[in-house]
Structures are given as C-alpha cells and as structure tokens.
Design a protein around this motif. Structure first.
Motif, PDB file in Angstrom:
ATOM      1  N   ILE A  61       0.806  -1.214   0.000  1.00 31.52           N
ATOM      2  CA  ILE A  61       0.000   0.000   0.000  1.00 31.52           C
ATOM      3  C   ILE A  61       0.845   1.273   0.000  1.00 31.52           C
ATOM      4  CG2 ILE A  61      -0.220   0.112   2.519  1.00 31.52           C
ATOM      5  CD1 ILE A  61      -2.940   0.946  -0.121  1.00 31.52           C
ATOM      6  N   THR A  62       2.062   1.210   0.555  1.00 31.72           N
ATOM      7  CA  THR A  62       2.849   2.447   0.688  1.00 31.72           C
ATOM      8  C   THR A  62       3.322   2.999  -0.650  1.00 31.72           C
ATOM      9  OG1 THR A  62       4.838   1.098   1.093  1.00 31.72           O
ATOM     10  CG2 THR A  62       3.642   1.930   3.022  1.00 31.72           C
ATOM     11  N   PHE A  63       3.344   2.166  -1.690  1.00 30.85           N
ATOM     12  CA  PHE A  63       3.780   2.696  -2.991  1.00 30.85           C
ATOM     13  C   PHE A  63       2.815   3.764  -3.507  1.00 30.85           C
ATOM     14  CE2 PHE A  63       0.821  -0.589  -4.356  1.00 30.85           C
ATOM     15  CZ  PHE A  63       0.235  -0.061  -5.496  1.00 30.85           C
ATOM     16  N   ILE A  64       1.571   3.737  -3.009  1.00 31.90           N
ATOM     17  CA  ILE A  64       0.589   4.740  -3.407  1.00 31.90           C
ATOM     18  C   ILE A  64       0.971   6.119  -2.875  1.00 31.90           C
ATOM     19  CG2 ILE A  64      -1.840   5.440  -3.162  1.00 31.90           C
ATOM     20  CD1 ILE A  64      -1.431   3.164  -5.038  1.00 31.90           C
ATOM     21  N   PHE A  65       1.733   6.151  -1.791  1.00 29.17           N
ATOM     22  CA  PHE A  65       2.056   7.420  -1.144  1.00 29.17           C
ATOM     23  C   PHE A  65       3.338   8.050  -1.683  1.00 29.17           C
ATOM     24  CE2 PHE A  65       0.107   4.836   2.464  1.00 29.17           C
ATOM     25  CZ  PHE A  65      -1.177   5.159   2.061  1.00 29.17           C
ATOM     26  N   VAL A  66       3.945   7.418  -2.675  1.00 28.44           N
ATOM     27  CA  VAL A  66       5.145   7.989  -3.294  1.00 28.44           C
ATOM     28  C   VAL A  66       4.701   8.998  -4.353  1.00 28.44           C
ATOM     29  CG1 VAL A  66       7.220   7.522  -4.640  1.00 28.44           C
ATOM     30  CG2 VAL A  66       6.461   5.889  -2.885  1.00 28.44           C
ATOM     31  N   PRO A  67       5.081  10.265  -4.228  1.00 31.05           N
ATOM     32  CA  PRO A  67       4.630  11.294  -5.183  1.00 31.05           C
ATOM     33  C   PRO A  67       5.117  11.023  -6.604  1.00 31.05           C
ATOM     34  CG  PRO A  67       5.526  12.290  -3.189  1.00 31.05           C
ATOM     35  CD  PRO A  67       5.882  10.833  -3.137  1.00 31.05           C
ATOM     36  N   ASP A  68       4.382  11.580  -7.558  1.00 28.15           N
ATOM     37  CA  ASP A  68       4.773  11.439  -8.961  1.00 28.15           C
ATOM     38  C   ASP A  68       6.021  12.251  -9.274  1.00 28.15           C
ATOM     39  OD1 ASP A  68       2.507   9.927  -9.187  1.00 28.15           O
ATOM     40  OD2 ASP A  68       1.307  11.484 -10.151  1.00 28.15           O
ATOM     41  N   TRP A  74       5.884  21.809  -8.882  1.00 16.45           N
ATOM     42  CA  TRP A  74       5.061  20.837  -9.600  1.00 16.45           C
ATOM     43  C   TRP A  74       4.269  19.971  -8.630  1.00 16.45           C
ATOM     44  CZ3 TRP A  74       3.121  20.409 -14.163  1.00 16.45           C
ATOM     45  CH2 TRP A  74       2.633  19.176 -14.620  1.00 16.45           C
ATOM     46  N   PHE A  75       4.891  19.603  -7.512  1.00 11.03           N
ATOM     47  CA  PHE A  75       4.209  18.757  -6.528  1.00 11.03           C
ATOM     48  C   PHE A  75       3.005  19.483  -5.926  1.00 11.03           C
ATOM     49  CE2 PHE A  75       3.688  17.427  -2.063  1.00 11.03           C
ATOM     50  CZ  PHE A  75       3.309  16.112  -2.277  1.00 11.03           C
ATOM     51  N   ILE A  76       3.177  20.740  -5.560  1.00  9.79           N
ATOM     52  CA  ILE A  76       2.072  21.516  -4.984  1.00  9.79           C
ATOM     53  C   ILE A  76       0.945  21.673  -6.004  1.00  9.79           C
ATOM     54  CG2 ILE A  76       1.402  23.787  -4.109  1.00  9.79           C
ATOM     55  CD1 ILE A  76       4.218  23.994  -2.897  1.00  9.79           C
ATOM     56  N   LEU A  77       1.325  21.927  -7.244  1.00 19.07           N
ATOM     57  CA  LEU A  77       0.322  22.069  -8.299  1.00 19.07           C
ATOM     58  C   LEU A  77      -0.457  20.768  -8.486  1.00 19.07           C
ATOM     59  CD1 LEU A  77      -0.941  23.701 -10.624  1.00 19.07           C
ATOM     60  CD2 LEU A  77       0.917  22.874 -12.088  1.00 19.07           C
ATOM     61  N   MET A  78       0.255  19.645  -8.496  1.00 22.03           N
ATOM     62  CA  MET A  78      -0.409  18.359  -8.691  1.00 22.03           C
ATOM     63  C   MET A  78      -1.295  18.007  -7.505  1.00 22.03           C
ATOM     64  SD  MET A  78       0.352  17.663 -11.666  1.00 22.03           S
ATOM     65  CE  MET A  78      -0.515  16.109 -11.724  1.00 22.03           C
ATOM     66  N   LEU A  79      -0.872  18.371  -6.290  1.00 24.04           N
ATOM     67  CA  LEU A  79      -1.726  18.150  -5.122  1.00 24.04           C
ATOM     68  C   LEU A  79      -3.060  18.872  -5.299  1.00 24.04           C
ATOM     69  CD1 LEU A  79       0.512  18.412  -1.914  1.00 24.04           C
ATOM     70  CD2 LEU A  79      -0.549  16.371  -2.882  1.00 24.04           C
ATOM     71  N   PHE A  80      -2.978  20.108  -5.721  1.00 30.43           N
ATOM     72  CA  PHE A  80      -4.193  20.906  -5.904  1.00 30.43           C
ATOM     73  C   PHE A  80      -5.080  20.307  -6.997  1.00 30.43           C
ATOM     74  CE2 PHE A  80      -6.337  24.306  -8.286  1.00 30.43           C
ATOM     75  CZ  PHE A  80      -7.182  24.779  -7.292  1.00 30.43           C
ATOM     76  N   ILE A  81      -4.468  19.926  -8.106  1.00 27.38           N
ATOM     77  CA  ILE A  81      -5.249  19.384  -9.227  1.00 27.38           C
ATOM     78  C   ILE A  81      -5.862  18.038  -8.861  1.00 27.38           C
ATOM     79  CG2 ILE A  81      -5.109  18.503 -11.586  1.00 27.38           C
ATOM     80  CD1 ILE A  81      -2.993  20.611 -12.152  1.00 27.38           C
ATOM     81  N   TYR A  82      -5.058  17.152  -8.268  1.00 28.15           N
ATOM     82  CA  TYR A  82      -5.570  15.831  -7.897  1.00 28.15           C
ATOM     83  C   TYR A  82      -6.743  15.950  -6.928  1.00 28.15           C
ATOM     84  CZ  TYR A  82      -1.739  13.166 -10.030  1.00 28.15           C
ATOM     85  OH  TYR A  82      -0.869  12.583 -10.911  1.00 28.15           O
ATOM     86  N   TYR A  83      -6.593  16.826  -5.945  1.00 29.26           N
ATOM     87  CA  TYR A  83      -7.669  16.961  -4.966  1.00 29.26           C
ATOM     88  C   TYR A  83      -8.920  17.556  -5.613  1.00 29.26           C
ATOM     89  CZ  TYR A  83     -10.432  18.342  -0.970  1.00 29.26           C
ATOM     90  OH  TYR A  83     -11.464  18.494  -0.076  1.00 29.26           O
ATOM     91  N   SER A  84      -8.744  18.538  -6.464  1.00 28.83           N
ATOM     92  CA  SER A  84      -9.892  19.196  -7.088  1.00 28.83           C
ATOM     93  C   SER A  84     -10.679  18.227  -7.965  1.00 28.83           C
ATOM     94  CB  SER A  84      -9.424  20.393  -7.924  1.00 28.83           C
ATOM     95  OG  SER A  84      -8.805  21.359  -7.108  1.00 28.83           O
ATOM     96  N   ILE A  85      -9.973  17.512  -8.826  1.00 25.72           N
ATOM     97  CA  ILE A  85     -10.692  16.636  -9.752  1.00 25.72           C
ATOM     98  C   ILE A  85     -11.259  15.412  -9.037  1.00 25.72           C
ATOM     99  CG2 ILE A  85      -9.352  17.426 -11.723  1.00 25.72           C
ATOM    100  CD1 ILE A  85      -7.740  14.902 -11.635  1.00 25.72           C
TER     101      ILE A  85
END
Length: 273
Positions: A61-68, A74-85
C-alpha cells in the motif's frame, strides 16, 4: 450496474469519504520526509515483490504514497489538481463508487506487478492519471490552463492522454500494457463499460425507431390510399371494373330485374325469371 448497487447496499457504510485527501496528505508527508531526510526513505516504501514476499507487506500500500514528482512547485500544483478533480468525481459518482474506482485500480496494479515483477518508483502515476481521464469523461467542457494562461478543454486532454498511453503501450511491451490497463480498471468499470453498453442499447433503440418509422409510413400510406368502390358487378362471376378496367358490363333485358353481366356472361347465363 446492479452488482455495484448490491455492493454499496452491503458495504457502503465502510466507504472512506474524501479518500484522496488522506492519500494526498500522506504523499505530502513522504515529500517532506524525502526533502528533510533524503531519498533513501523511498527504498522502504516502493513496491518490491521479493521484499513483500519476505515479509515487508506494507509495501502493498505504501507505494501509493510515493509522489509522482519531487519538484516543489510541480508537486504543490499536482496536489491541488488531484484533490480538485477527485473531489468533483466523488461528488458525482459517490464516495463508495469512488472508493471502488480507486481501490480496484490499486488491486489490479498490485496483481500485475506481482506477475511481471514490475519495480517503478512511482507506480501510482498511472492510477492518478486515471483520475484525469475520468474527470475529462465526466466534464469534457471543463477548462484547464496550460502554464497558467493557455486554456484548453478537458475533452482534448482526454484525447491527448489516450494518445500518450497508446504510444506507451505500443512501445513498452506486455508488462507496460498490463500495468496501464490495470491502472485504468476503475475507469473501465465506471466509464468505458457503461459507455459501450449505452452505445449498444442506443443502436438497438435506433433500429427499433427505424422499424417503427417504416411501419408508420406503410400505415400512413394505407390511410392515404383512396378507397375504390365498384359500380359494376357481374351477377355470375362477381367480376367488377376494379378487377378488369377494360371489361364492359351490360344489363340483360331478358332477366326479370336489374341484373348486370360482364361481356363473358352477357350471352352465356341463365336468365332470371
């Protein structure tokens, strides 16, 4: 889908609302840990079949928690986009269905990684990509801004991602094909399969409508057709001018009454007394 309805009725109370909030929060913790403690911590989190079989089951399960990506912006932007969608998708299909959507892709990915012994730093990339694809399917006219100022609609993003995935599947071999398909399992269940089923029903409906219109045209044609009434009828054979437009009819002067005969029976009949 009936089976999903039954599952939700039985296990819906166990659904995790705002699932992506927890997953993204854990990704943020991993991101901070990597930046503070170094990338060595990732070796304890990534998927590794041999280490899992040796007892390190948390890697399932922990592999899911490894950021892209580990670029801060880029990480902050992706956090925002992933959460929004993901929030939009969950609001549309419901918390339980979103859980099934995401966890089915995770389980399928784990199975494929075990079969092909796939070891990637960010296995969750394709799973998270399915969120973009699902969102673009649900809201094709939603607008994204490339580099914050170039607008483009989600439906074009959908086409772009499918092209990219198609190219990767063509060039990556069987393990890549299996990994991408497993990551998109949730999308297949909730979007691709219902769309195909809808198209099948639509084709049947169109065929039925076509048959109905043809039958209606025939009925209307019959209604519009003039009703023909015969004015002459042979007393012997029953022939009328409708049966033979060229036939002539005459009354017999020797018959007692108004009896009409065709030319075939005018001189060849038994007179009525």
């Amino acid at each position: 889908m009936q089976w999903l309805y039954k599952l939700e009725k039985k296990f819906g109370k166990y659904a995790i609302p705002n699932l992506m909030l927890y997953i993204l929060s854990l990704q943020a913790i991993v991101f901070l840990a990597v930046n503070l403690l170094g990338p060595g911590i990732l070796s304890a989190l990534v998927f590794d079949r041999d280490l899992i079989l040796s007892g390190q089951v948390w890697r399932l399960i922990t592999f899911i928690f490894v950021p892209d990506d580990f670029n801060p912006l880029w990480f902050i932007l992706m956090l925002f986009i992933y959460y929004s969608i993901s929030n939009q998708i969950e609001r549309i299909i419901g918390s339980f269905n979103f859980n099934v959507f995401y966890f089915s892709s995770i389980i399928a990915t784990i199975a494929v990684c075990f079969i092909f012994d796939i070891r990637l730093l960010s296995l969750a990339y394709y799973i998270n990509l399915s969120l973009f694809i699902a969102f673009a399917t649900l809201m094709p006219d939603a607008t994204f801004y490339l580099y914050f100022f170039i607008p483009f609609k989600a439906k074009y993003l959908l086409v772009f991602y499918f092209v990219i995935l198609g190219m990767q599947m063509l060039t990556g071999g069987l393990p890549t094909i299996a990994l991408i398909c497993s990551s998109l399992l949730g999308y297949f269940i909730f979007f691709a399969y219902p769309a195909l089923k809808h198209q099948k029903l639509r084709r049947k409906g169109l065929a039925g409508q076509k048959q109905f219109r043809a039958a209606k045209r025939e009925l209307d044609a019959e209604k519009r057709a003039p009703i023909k009434v015969a004015f002459h009828k042979c007393h012997v054979c029953g022939k009328t001018e409708l049966d033979d437009p060229d036939m002539e009819f005459r009354y017999c002067s020797k018959c007692n009454g108004n009896y009409e005969y065709c030319m075939d029976h005018l001189r060849n009949h038994e007179h009525v007394k």
